[in-house]
Design an enzyme around this catalytic site. Structure first.
Site, PDB file in Angstrom:
ATOM      1  N   TYR A 161     -76.620 -73.445 -13.118  1.00  0.00           N
ATOM      2  CA  TYR A 161     -77.174 -72.680 -13.068  1.00  0.00           C
ATOM      3  C   TYR A 161     -77.564 -70.846 -13.776  1.00  0.00           C
ATOM      4  O   TYR A 161     -78.186 -70.486 -14.263  1.00  0.00           O
ATOM      5  CB  TYR A 161     -78.279 -72.471 -12.203  1.00  0.00           C
ATOM      6  CG  TYR A 161     -79.821 -71.604 -11.901  1.00  0.00           C
ATOM      7  CD1 TYR A 161     -80.955 -72.188 -12.692  1.00  0.00           C
ATOM      8  CD2 TYR A 161     -80.100 -71.071 -11.667  1.00  0.00           C
ATOM      9  CE1 TYR A 161     -81.888 -71.315 -13.556  1.00  0.00           C
ATOM     10  CE2 TYR A 161     -80.681 -69.915 -10.859  1.00  0.00           C
ATOM     11  CZ  TYR A 161     -82.259 -70.114 -12.403  1.00  0.00           C
ATOM     12  OH  TYR A 161     -83.145 -68.939 -12.320  1.00  0.00           O
ATOM     13  N   LYS A 165     -77.786 -68.437 -16.648  1.00  0.00           N
ATOM     14  CA  LYS A 165     -78.782 -67.184 -16.986  1.00  0.00           C
ATOM     15  C   LYS A 165     -77.697 -66.447 -17.288  1.00  0.00           C
ATOM     16  O   LYS A 165     -78.064 -65.679 -17.683  1.00  0.00           O
ATOM     17  CB  LYS A 165     -78.997 -67.568 -15.156  1.00  0.00           C
ATOM     18  CG  LYS A 165     -80.446 -68.104 -15.040  1.00  0.00           C
ATOM     19  CD  LYS A 165     -81.302 -68.461 -16.155  1.00  0.00           C
ATOM     20  CE  LYS A 165     -82.504 -69.089 -16.246  1.00  0.00           C
ATOM     21  NZ  LYS A 165     -83.393 -69.047 -16.987  1.00  0.00           N
TER      22      LYS A 165
END
Length: 242
Positions: A161, A165
């Site tokens: 994750y 990002k």
């Protein structure tokens, strides 16, 4: 009429953003991977007076994205704003156990997805007078935040994750540099300085901010004036470190 496409808009931040922009009289193209939930969300917004068009849209599918473009073109010849909101948290796998497949699954939505959608809708964006693209990223994509021991994410040990990002942040900057006629900005729906984030399904509603509060910076970037900034990374309180 100002037009906006929001991916992952059948619930949470995406839905709240759609509701708020719909209240402004915008035409909202509500992107949803789940058609049933998307249509239910669109009906609810329409009942409140919004001009909304439900768009079946799976950002991991080239075919689905192409279909979304065809549908949108039936209603408009330009797109003023694109909000790449769809995302996935991944499984939170410890780096020691993370495989390339774990990362690929998250990147397919969080990185390749925004690129697929942006590339496909770029001609419609470039036809607008003041086109804007908002990338919904996260504080976990900031190296400065992840290396700050005061931030909770600094001890959330996972690869997929946060790195996805961080990649999306870089993609935002590179788009902004290469396409100065289109405003590309990244936003995290929280307050980095206060260590607060928005309660959504993605974090099992553990955040302290409401989706309305979390969508504040998304609305701010979506409604930028022609002289507004590009290539920035902000949260609810203002600019944050990359």
């Amino acid at each position: 009429m100002t037009s906006v496409l929001i991916t992952g808009a059948n619930k949470g931040l995406g839905y709240e953003t759609a509701r708020r922009l719909g209240e402004r009289g915008w035409r909202v193209f509500l992107g949803s991977r789940d058609e049933g939930r998307g249509r239910a969300a669109a009906r609810k917004l329409a009942a409140g007076g919004a001009h909304v068009v439900m768009v079946p849209l799976d950002v991991t599918s080239e075919e689905s994205v192409a279909g979304a473009v065809r549908l949108v073109r039936e209603h408009t010849d330009r797109m003023d704003v694109l909000i790449n909101n769809a995302g996935t948290p991944g499984g939170g796998v410890n780096p020691a156990q993370t495989t390339a497949a774990d990362i690929h699954a998250v990147y397919d939505t969080n990185v390749y997805g925004p690129v697929r959608v942006t590339h496909a809708f770029l001609p419609l964006l470039q036809a607008a007078d003041n086109p804007r693209v908002v990338m919904v990223t996260g504080a976990g994509g900031s190296v400065a935040v992840v290396t700050d021991p005061r931030q909770a994410v600094s001890t959330m040990y996972e690869l997929a994750y946060t790195s996805s990002k961080a990649a999306l942040n870089m993609i935002t900057v590179r788009y902004a540099q290469a396409l100065p006629a289109v405003k590309f900005n990244a936003v995290t729906p929280g307050e980095v300085a206060g260590g607060r984030f928005t309660a959504t399904d993605m974090n099992v509603r553990t955040g302290e901010l409401t989706v309305t509060e979390g969508s504040d910076p998304i609305i701010e970037l979506a409604t930028l004036a022609p002289d507004g900034p590009t290539g920035t990374f902000v949260d609810r309180l203002g600019p944050i470190a990359w």
